[in-house]
Design a protein around this motif. Sequence first.
Motif, PDB file in Angstrom:
ATOM      1  N   GLY A  32      16.167  25.975  38.398  1.00 43.36           N
ATOM      2  CA  GLY A  32      15.872  26.402  39.712  1.00 43.36           C
ATOM      3  C   GLY A  32      15.126  27.696  39.667  1.00 43.36           C
ATOM      4  N   ARG A  33      14.958  28.636  38.636  1.00 47.22           N
ATOM      5  CA  ARG A  33      13.859  29.949  38.438  1.00 47.22           C
ATOM      6  C   ARG A  33      13.809  29.925  37.102  1.00 47.22           C
ATOM      7  NH1 ARG A  33      19.050  34.019  38.828  1.00 47.22           N
ATOM      8  NH2 ARG A  33      17.622  35.472  37.908  1.00 47.22           N
ATOM      9  N   LYS A  34      12.809  30.654  36.643  1.00 47.49           N
ATOM     10  CA  LYS A  34      12.656  31.208  35.284  1.00 47.49           C
ATOM     11  C   LYS A  34      13.586  31.590  34.295  1.00 47.49           C
ATOM     12  CE  LYS A  34       7.857  32.528  35.584  1.00 47.49           C
ATOM     13  NZ  LYS A  34       6.977  33.606  35.419  1.00 47.49           N
ATOM     14  N   PRO A  35      13.933  30.978  33.344  1.00 47.76           N
ATOM     15  CA  PRO A  35      15.005  31.212  32.301  1.00 47.76           C
ATOM     16  C   PRO A  35      14.750  32.711  32.171  1.00 47.76           C
ATOM     17  CG  PRO A  35      13.943  29.178  31.777  1.00 47.76           C
ATOM     18  CD  PRO A  35      13.232  29.591  32.663  1.00 47.76           C
ATOM     19  N   GLY A  36      16.079  33.304  31.725  1.00 50.80           N
ATOM     20  CA  GLY A  36      15.883  34.573  31.155  1.00 50.80           C
ATOM     21  C   GLY A  36      14.738  35.257  30.193  1.00 50.80           C
ATOM     22  N   PRO A  37      14.837  34.377  29.178  1.00 50.83           N
ATOM     23  CA  PRO A  37      13.766  34.846  28.062  1.00 50.83           C
ATOM     24  C   PRO A  37      12.536  34.953  28.558  1.00 50.83           C
ATOM     25  CG  PRO A  37      15.399  33.053  27.197  1.00 50.83           C
ATOM     26  CD  PRO A  37      15.409  33.059  28.628  1.00 50.83           C
ATOM     27  N   MET A  38      12.115  34.110  29.548  1.00 53.26           N
ATOM     28  CA  MET A  38      10.700  34.319  30.026  1.00 53.26           C
ATOM     29  C   MET A  38      10.408  35.727  30.752  1.00 53.26           C
ATOM     30  SD  MET A  38      10.112  30.410  31.636  1.00 53.26           S
ATOM     31  CE  MET A  38       8.214  30.456  31.855  1.00 53.26           C
ATOM     32  N   LEU A  39      11.627  36.463  31.031  1.00 54.69           N
ATOM     33  CA  LEU A  39      11.416  37.486  31.880  1.00 54.69           C
ATOM     34  C   LEU A  39      11.527  38.972  30.910  1.00 54.69           C
ATOM     35  CD1 LEU A  39      13.754  36.821  34.596  1.00 54.69           C
ATOM     36  CD2 LEU A  39      11.183  36.501  34.782  1.00 54.69           C
ATOM     37  N   ASP A  40      11.720  38.389  29.609  1.00 56.59           N
ATOM     38  CA  ASP A  40      11.855  39.841  28.727  1.00 56.59           C
ATOM     39  C   ASP A  40      10.604  40.370  28.247  1.00 56.59           C
ATOM     40  OD1 ASP A  40      14.522  39.268  28.718  1.00 56.59           O
ATOM     41  OD2 ASP A  40      14.780  38.063  26.702  1.00 56.59           O
ATOM     42  N   ASP A  41      10.645  41.585  28.034  1.00 54.47           N
ATOM     43  CA  ASP A  41       9.448  42.351  27.494  1.00 54.47           C
ATOM     44  C   ASP A  41       9.407  42.436  26.050  1.00 54.47           C
ATOM     45  OD1 ASP A  41       7.630  44.553  26.842  1.00 54.47           O
ATOM     46  OD2 ASP A  41       8.364  45.676  28.309  1.00 54.47           O
ATOM     47  N   TYR A  42       8.525  41.480  25.493  1.00 54.70           N
ATOM     48  CA  TYR A  42       8.375  41.240  24.305  1.00 54.70           C
ATOM     49  C   TYR A  42       7.688  42.438  23.440  1.00 54.70           C
ATOM     50  CZ  TYR A  42      10.799  36.943  24.999  1.00 54.70           C
ATOM     51  OH  TYR A  42      11.761  36.019  25.234  1.00 54.70           O
ATOM     52  N   ALA A  43       6.928  43.137  24.066  1.00 54.48           N
ATOM     53  CA  ALA A  43       6.400  44.195  23.369  1.00 54.48           C
ATOM     54  C   ALA A  43       7.384  45.259  23.013  1.00 54.48           C
ATOM     55  CB  ALA A  43       5.161  44.902  24.351  1.00 54.48           C
ATOM     56  N   ALA A  44       8.140  45.483  23.971  1.00 55.14           N
ATOM     57  CA  ALA A  44       9.322  46.587  23.814  1.00 55.14           C
ATOM     58  C   ALA A  44      10.322  46.072  22.751  1.00 55.14           C
ATOM     59  CB  ALA A  44      10.044  46.880  25.196  1.00 55.14           C
ATOM     60  N   LEU A  45      10.677  44.686  22.875  1.00 52.90           N
ATOM     61  CA  LEU A  45      11.685  43.968  21.928  1.00 52.90           C
ATOM     62  C   LEU A  45      11.300  44.273  20.478  1.00 52.90           C
ATOM     63  CD1 LEU A  45      12.880  41.025  23.996  1.00 52.90           C
ATOM     64  CD2 LEU A  45      14.093  43.004  23.351  1.00 52.90           C
ATOM     65  N   ILE A  46       9.683  43.921  20.256  1.00 51.14           N
ATOM     66  CA  ILE A  46       9.081  43.946  19.046  1.00 51.14           C
ATOM     67  C   ILE A  46       9.131  45.486  18.553  1.00 51.14           C
ATOM     68  CG2 ILE A  46       6.790  43.954  17.876  1.00 51.14           C
ATOM     69  CD1 ILE A  46       6.398  41.382  19.565  1.00 51.14           C
ATOM     70  N   ALA A  47       8.903  46.344  19.436  1.00 47.41           N
ATOM     71  CA  ALA A  47       8.704  47.940  19.042  1.00 47.41           C
ATOM     72  C   ALA A  47      10.222  48.176  18.607  1.00 47.41           C
ATOM     73  CB  ALA A  47       8.423  48.714  20.223  1.00 47.41           C
ATOM     74  N   ASP A  48      11.212  47.627  19.074  1.00 43.70           N
ATOM     75  CA  ASP A  48      12.627  48.022  18.869  1.00 43.70           C
ATOM     76  C   ASP A  48      13.223  47.394  17.404  1.00 43.70           C
ATOM     77  OD1 ASP A  48      12.925  49.823  20.868  1.00 43.70           O
ATOM     78  OD2 ASP A  48      13.947  48.498  22.058  1.00 43.70           O
ATOM     79  N   GLY A  49      12.434  46.450  16.929  1.00 38.26           N
ATOM     80  CA  GLY A  49      12.356  45.705  15.605  1.00 38.26           C
ATOM     81  C   GLY A  49      13.369  44.669  15.954  1.00 38.26           C
ATOM     82  N   LEU A  50      13.631  44.032  16.999  1.00 31.61           N
ATOM     83  CA  LEU A  50      14.352  43.074  17.313  1.00 31.61           C
ATOM     84  C   LEU A  50      13.871  41.587  17.155  1.00 31.61           C
ATOM     85  CD1 LEU A  50      16.235  44.897  20.405  1.00 31.61           C
ATOM     86  CD2 LEU A  50      16.761  44.929  18.083  1.00 31.61           C
ATOM     87  N   VAL A  51      12.669  41.433  17.149  1.00 26.13           N
ATOM     88  CA  VAL A  51      11.937  40.286  17.050  1.00 26.13           C
ATOM     89  C   VAL A  51      11.517  39.754  15.832  1.00 26.13           C
ATOM     90  CG1 VAL A  51      10.251  38.604  18.077  1.00 26.13           C
ATOM     91  CG2 VAL A  51      11.156  40.564  19.323  1.00 26.13           C
ATOM     92  N   ARG A  52      11.864  38.217  15.293  1.00 23.81           N
ATOM     93  CA  ARG A  52      11.317  37.727  14.165  1.00 23.81           C
ATOM     94  C   ARG A  52      10.464  36.626  14.678  1.00 23.81           C
ATOM     95  NH1 ARG A  52      15.683  40.537  12.835  1.00 23.81           N
ATOM     96  NH2 ARG A  52      15.768  41.200  10.493  1.00 23.81           N
ATOM     97  N   VAL A  53       9.289  36.479  13.698  1.00 22.90           N
ATOM     98  CA  VAL A  53       8.455  34.924  14.075  1.00 22.90           C
ATOM     99  C   VAL A  53       8.549  34.152  12.852  1.00 22.90           C
ATOM    100  CG1 VAL A  53       7.050  36.474  15.893  1.00 22.90           C
ATOM    101  CG2 VAL A  53       6.525  36.621  13.543  1.00 22.90           C
ATOM    102  N   LEU A  54       8.378  33.126  13.197  1.00 21.35           N
ATOM    103  CA  LEU A  54       8.162  32.023  12.067  1.00 21.35           C
ATOM    104  C   LEU A  54       6.801  31.507  12.141  1.00 21.35           C
ATOM    105  CD1 LEU A  54       9.413  30.314   9.815  1.00 21.35           C
ATOM    106  CD2 LEU A  54      10.005  28.720  11.691  1.00 21.35           C
ATOM    107  N   ARG A  55       5.850  31.935  11.262  1.00 24.68           N
ATOM    108  CA  ARG A  55       4.405  31.560  11.246  1.00 24.68           C
ATOM    109  C   ARG A  55       4.199  30.216  10.375  1.00 24.68           C
ATOM    110  NH1 ARG A  55       1.168  35.188  13.653  1.00 24.68           N
ATOM    111  NH2 ARG A  55      -0.676  34.321  12.415  1.00 24.68           N
ATOM    112  N   ARG A  56       3.416  29.451  10.992  1.00 23.28           N
ATOM    113  CA  ARG A  56       3.272  28.179  10.015  1.00 23.28           C
ATOM    114  C   ARG A  56       1.652  27.909  10.152  1.00 23.28           C
ATOM    115  NH1 ARG A  56       6.569  22.645  10.623  1.00 23.28           N
ATOM    116  NH2 ARG A  56       7.743  23.860   9.112  1.00 23.28           N
ATOM    117  N   ASP A  57       1.056  28.071   9.021  1.00 22.69           N
ATOM    118  CA  ASP A  57      -0.351  27.835   8.849  1.00 22.69           C
ATOM    119  C   ASP A  57      -1.123  28.752   9.906  1.00 22.69           C
ATOM    120  OD1 ASP A  57      -0.031  25.752   7.192  1.00 22.69           O
ATOM    121  OD2 ASP A  57       0.370  24.472   8.502  1.00 22.69           O
TER     122      ASP A  57
END
Length: 150
Positions: A32-57
């Motif tokens: 009934g609304r955007k899930p919480g993760p859609m509202l996060d500030d990923y630039a800030a989370l990345i700057a804080d070293g909290l985000v990992r990415v899985l890259r494929r090709d």
Amino acid sequence: MNDELRLAAPEDAAEVAALVDRAYTGYIERIGRKPGPMLDDYAALIADGLVRVLRRDGRICGVLVLIGRDDHLLLDNVAVAPEAQGHGLGRRLVEAAEDVARDLGYATVRLYTHETMVENIALYEHLGFSITHRAKDRGYDRIYMAKTLA
């Protein structure tokens, strides 16, 4: 396939946010609304070293947000690109979170998810997580889960 799991870099922020939006859009109607993760500030989370990415090709196909707490590692978000779902990447990301927890000396990984995300709850239970409680948080009906690491 060439897979790489690494800490996200500042230049990944837009691609991470776009992947999270694609991964969670299907839940908007259900919740009934955007899930919480859609509202996060990923630039800030990345700057804080909290985000990992899985890259494929060369493309990001998975995102993992991990936050250290006093007595546990919080698996704050795990997202897999819709086109990459169904190939075990969610499981791989959860296992990576457990590895990070062990490396940091945590004995427990905790997470929460919306109660309507039944597919995710089933996956987490299959991976050894147990429901600890339910609560309303920031307007979301959440299920909280934990796993004690061996």
